[in-house]
Scaffold this motif. Structure first.
Motif, PDB file in Angstrom:
ATOM      1  N   ASP A  86      -9.571  22.879   6.492  1.00 60.26           N
ATOM      2  CA  ASP A  86     -10.891  22.740   5.874  1.00 60.26           C
ATOM      3  C   ASP A  86     -10.806  22.039   4.520  1.00 60.26           C
ATOM      4  O   ASP A  86     -11.645  21.200   4.185  1.00 60.26           O
ATOM      5  CB  ASP A  86     -11.562  24.103   5.706  1.00 60.26           C
ATOM      6  N   ALA A  87      -9.776  22.374   3.731  1.00 62.37           N
ATOM      7  CA  ALA A  87      -9.597  21.732   2.424  1.00 62.37           C
ATOM      8  C   ALA A  87      -9.300  20.244   2.587  1.00 62.37           C
ATOM      9  O   ALA A  87      -9.832  19.410   1.846  1.00 62.37           O
ATOM     10  CB  ALA A  87      -8.478  22.412   1.652  1.00 62.37           C
ATOM     11  N   GLU A  88      -8.469  19.917   3.571  1.00 60.94           N
ATOM     12  CA  GLU A  88      -8.175  18.504   3.827  1.00 60.94           C
ATOM     13  C   GLU A  88      -9.421  17.757   4.293  1.00 60.94           C
ATOM     14  O   GLU A  88      -9.669  16.619   3.879  1.00 60.94           O
ATOM     15  CB  GLU A  88      -7.075  18.367   4.867  1.00 60.94           C
ATOM     16  N   HIS A  89     -10.182  18.378   5.150  1.00 57.96           N
ATOM     17  CA  HIS A  89     -11.397  17.743   5.645  1.00 57.96           C
ATOM     18  C   HIS A  89     -12.409  17.539   4.518  1.00 57.96           C
ATOM     19  O   HIS A  89     -13.041  16.487   4.418  1.00 57.96           O
ATOM     20  CB  HIS A  89     -11.997  18.576   6.767  1.00 57.96           C
ATOM     21  N   LEU A  90     -12.561  18.532   3.680  1.00 55.85           N
ATOM     22  CA  LEU A  90     -13.468  18.405   2.542  1.00 55.85           C
ATOM     23  C   LEU A  90     -13.014  17.292   1.600  1.00 55.85           C
ATOM     24  O   LEU A  90     -13.823  16.508   1.113  1.00 55.85           O
ATOM     25  CB  LEU A  90     -13.573  19.734   1.791  1.00 55.85           C
ATOM     26  N   ALA A  91     -11.721  17.208   1.369  1.00 57.12           N
ATOM     27  CA  ALA A  91     -11.194  16.160   0.502  1.00 57.12           C
ATOM     28  C   ALA A  91     -11.429  14.778   1.098  1.00 57.12           C
ATOM     29  O   ALA A  91     -11.755  13.832   0.379  1.00 57.12           O
ATOM     30  CB  ALA A  91      -9.713  16.380   0.264  1.00 57.12           C
ATOM     31  N   LEU A  93     -13.853  13.986   3.059  1.00 57.17           N
ATOM     32  CA  LEU A  93     -15.281  13.707   2.992  1.00 57.17           C
ATOM     33  C   LEU A  93     -15.735  13.350   1.579  1.00 57.17           C
ATOM     34  O   LEU A  93     -16.611  12.519   1.379  1.00 57.17           O
ATOM     35  CB  LEU A  93     -16.083  14.904   3.511  1.00 57.17           C
ATOM     36  N   THR A  94     -15.150  13.996   0.608  1.00 62.77           N
ATOM     37  CA  THR A  94     -15.572  13.753  -0.774  1.00 62.77           C
ATOM     38  C   THR A  94     -14.670  12.756  -1.500  1.00 62.77           C
ATOM     39  O   THR A  94     -14.972  12.368  -2.614  1.00 62.77           O
ATOM     40  CB  THR A  94     -15.596  15.067  -1.564  1.00 62.77           C
TER      41      THR A  94
END
Length: 102
Positions: A86-91, A93-94
């Motif tokens: 989730d942290a990788e995906h958020l990074a 995306l942002t």
């Protein structure tokens, strides 16, 4: 009939793990009870194939303790992997970047 009780107790152990261990927000509400039931049944069948009798107390102890240990490991592993993903995906995306794990 004993396999049904093993299935039920495994699901109860999985349900307890879901609510007593951290990171329950990272997986579905049925995952850990399903893992508990599957692990308990697999352990029970393996132990009966190895020659343990269903009416001996040792098969129950091994099955239930083994189920609790394996469900705990799976729950913690799924939570950790999911948090990292989730942290990788958020990074991504942002586009802020995520510190890499060493």
């Amino acid at each position: 009939m004993e396999l049904f009780f093993v299935f039920l107790l495994g699901a109860i152990i999985g349900l307890a793990a879901r609510y007593f261990l951290p990171r329950r927000h990272t997986h579905g509400s049925v995952l850990m009870p399903a893992v508990g039931a599957a692990v308990a049944c697999a352990l029970w069948v393996a132990l009966t194939w190895l020659g343990l009798k269903w009416d001996a107390g040792v098969i129950w102890w091994i099955t239930l303790i083994g189920t609790a240990v394996l469900v705990t490991i799976v729950d913690l592993a799924v939570g950790s992997v999911r948090d990292h993903a989730d942290a990788e995906h958020l990074a991504a995306l942002t586009k802020t970047g995520v510190p890499s794990r060493a």
